[in-house]
Motif scaffolding. Structure first.
Motif, PDB file in Angstrom:
ATOM      1  N   PRO A  26     -40.489 -41.970 -21.529  1.00 47.15           N
ATOM      2  CA  PRO A  26     -39.202 -41.338 -21.830  1.00 47.15           C
ATOM      3  C   PRO A  26     -38.306 -42.306 -22.612  1.00 47.15           C
ATOM      4  O   PRO A  26     -38.261 -43.495 -22.320  1.00 47.15           O
ATOM      5  CB  PRO A  26     -38.613 -41.038 -20.456  1.00 47.15           C
ATOM      6  CG  PRO A  26     -39.308 -41.974 -19.524  1.00 47.15           C
ATOM      7  CD  PRO A  26     -40.661 -42.251 -20.115  1.00 47.15           C
ATOM      8  N   THR A  27     -37.633 -41.776 -23.620  1.00 52.18           N
ATOM      9  CA  THR A  27     -36.697 -42.582 -24.397  1.00 52.18           C
ATOM     10  C   THR A  27     -35.313 -41.947 -24.287  1.00 52.18           C
ATOM     11  O   THR A  27     -35.174 -40.729 -24.392  1.00 52.18           O
ATOM     12  CB  THR A  27     -37.106 -42.652 -25.877  1.00 52.18           C
ATOM     13  OG1 THR A  27     -37.221 -41.322 -26.380  1.00 52.18           O
ATOM     14  CG2 THR A  27     -38.409 -43.371 -26.065  1.00 52.18           C
ATOM     15  N   PRO A  28     -34.314 -42.763 -24.088  1.00 57.44           N
ATOM     16  CA  PRO A  28     -32.964 -42.195 -23.991  1.00 57.44           C
ATOM     17  C   PRO A  28     -32.523 -41.646 -25.350  1.00 57.44           C
ATOM     18  O   PRO A  28     -32.810 -42.230 -26.393  1.00 57.44           O
ATOM     19  CB  PRO A  28     -32.099 -43.376 -23.560  1.00 57.44           C
ATOM     20  CG  PRO A  28     -32.878 -44.582 -23.927  1.00 57.44           C
ATOM     21  CD  PRO A  28     -34.330 -44.203 -23.906  1.00 57.44           C
ATOM     22  N   LYS A  29     -31.855 -40.522 -25.317  1.00 55.33           N
ATOM     23  CA  LYS A  29     -31.364 -39.916 -26.556  1.00 55.33           C
ATOM     24  C   LYS A  29     -30.008 -40.521 -26.886  1.00 55.33           C
ATOM     25  O   LYS A  29     -29.197 -40.766 -26.006  1.00 55.33           O
ATOM     26  CB  LYS A  29     -31.244 -38.405 -26.387  1.00 55.33           C
ATOM     27  CG  LYS A  29     -32.601 -37.752 -26.198  1.00 55.33           C
ATOM     28  CD  LYS A  29     -32.476 -36.269 -26.156  1.00 55.33           C
ATOM     29  CE  LYS A  29     -33.855 -35.679 -25.991  1.00 55.33           C
ATOM     30  NZ  LYS A  29     -33.868 -34.257 -25.941  1.00 55.33           N
ATOM     31  N   PRO A  30     -29.772 -40.739 -28.176  1.00 57.07           N
ATOM     32  CA  PRO A  30     -28.463 -41.284 -28.548  1.00 57.07           C
ATOM     33  C   PRO A  30     -27.372 -40.264 -28.257  1.00 57.07           C
ATOM     34  O   PRO A  30     -27.596 -39.067 -28.320  1.00 57.07           O
ATOM     35  CB  PRO A  30     -28.590 -41.542 -30.056  1.00 57.07           C
ATOM     36  CG  PRO A  30     -29.719 -40.688 -30.498  1.00 57.07           C
ATOM     37  CD  PRO A  30     -30.623 -40.513 -29.313  1.00 57.07           C
ATOM     38  N   ARG A  31     -26.209 -40.795 -27.941  1.00 63.79           N
ATOM     39  CA  ARG A  31     -25.080 -39.922 -27.666  1.00 63.79           C
ATOM     40  C   ARG A  31     -24.669 -39.217 -28.956  1.00 63.79           C
ATOM     41  O   ARG A  31     -24.595 -39.830 -30.007  1.00 63.79           O
ATOM     42  CB  ARG A  31     -23.919 -40.767 -27.151  1.00 63.79           C
ATOM     43  CG  ARG A  31     -22.819 -39.960 -26.581  1.00 63.79           C
ATOM     44  CD  ARG A  31     -21.860 -40.870 -25.888  1.00 63.79           C
ATOM     45  NE  ARG A  31     -21.464 -40.176 -24.673  1.00 63.79           N
ATOM     46  CZ  ARG A  31     -20.562 -40.589 -23.856  1.00 63.79           C
ATOM     47  NH1 ARG A  31     -19.971 -41.718 -24.062  1.00 63.79           N
ATOM     48  NH2 ARG A  31     -20.248 -39.892 -22.802  1.00 63.79           N
TER      49      ARG A  31
END
Length: 199
Positions: A26-31
């Protein structure tokens, strides 16, 4: 033997699940912020009878008479708000008559103090000189950072008329998310100042 086969089957199943889980890291999505669609830029004239000033303002804005200043009546009937309903923004415009009660120096000092009240949230405050062929002089302030009002100005002829404007939004200040809207409305505010005329 059946117990060993069962343990082996459980171990193989766990390893398969573990390897399958490692494939999709999983990769965090940019705000992100909402996309704002801006209206086509067109202007009309504010030219109400009896008002000591006139200027051009956007067709996607409404002029609303300001009837309350912190719960009290404004000093005179020429205070207005330029409301941008589609952008949740408003330019509060207060007009003052220069005279014994309101000297030009006092009004400039008050405008300066009101702008610099934002210094605790501001990253910077830029001052731009206003000087138009219509005898309109003043200062346009750009307040950087998460200040409540990032665009402000005062305009005057230095003898009789003094107009102050400040842009506010009906949201918590966030310079990053509001940056495109600030930039869009800054151009409209400059147009209002450049077309301002005294009567």
């Amino acid at each position: 033997m059946p117990i060993v086969k069962g343990k082996l089957l459980v171990i193989i199943s766990l390893l398969t699940l573990l390897l399958a889980a490692c494939e999709n890291v999983p990769t965090p999505k940019p705000r992100g912020y909402f996309l704002v669609k801006f209206p086509e830029r067109k202007y009309r004239t504010f030219d109400m009878p009896g008002y000591p000033y006139t200027f051009e303002y956007p067709v996607y804005a409404n002029i609303v008479k300001d009837t309350s200043f912190f719960g009290e009546a404004p000093e005179n009937p020429y205070w207005i708000n330029v409301d941008f309903p589609s952008l949740d923004g408003k330019i509060y415009m207060s007009y003052k008559i220069i005279g014994p009660a309101n000297s030009f120096r006092k009004l400039v000092d008050d405008a300066f103090k009101m702008t610099y009240k934002h210094t605790y949230k501001a990253e910077y405050i830029d001052e731009n000189t206003i000087h138009t062929p219509n005898q309109v002089y003043g200062t346009f302030y750009e307040v950087g950072g998460n200040a409540a009002s990032s665009k402000q100005f005062f305009a005057s002829d230095s003898t009789q008329h003094f107009l102050r404007g400040a842009l506010y939004f009906d949201v918590t200040p966030n310079a990053d998310s509001l940056a495109p809207v600030y930039k869009f409305l800054e151009q409209d505010m400059w147009h209002m100042v450049e077309t301002l005329r005294w009567r």
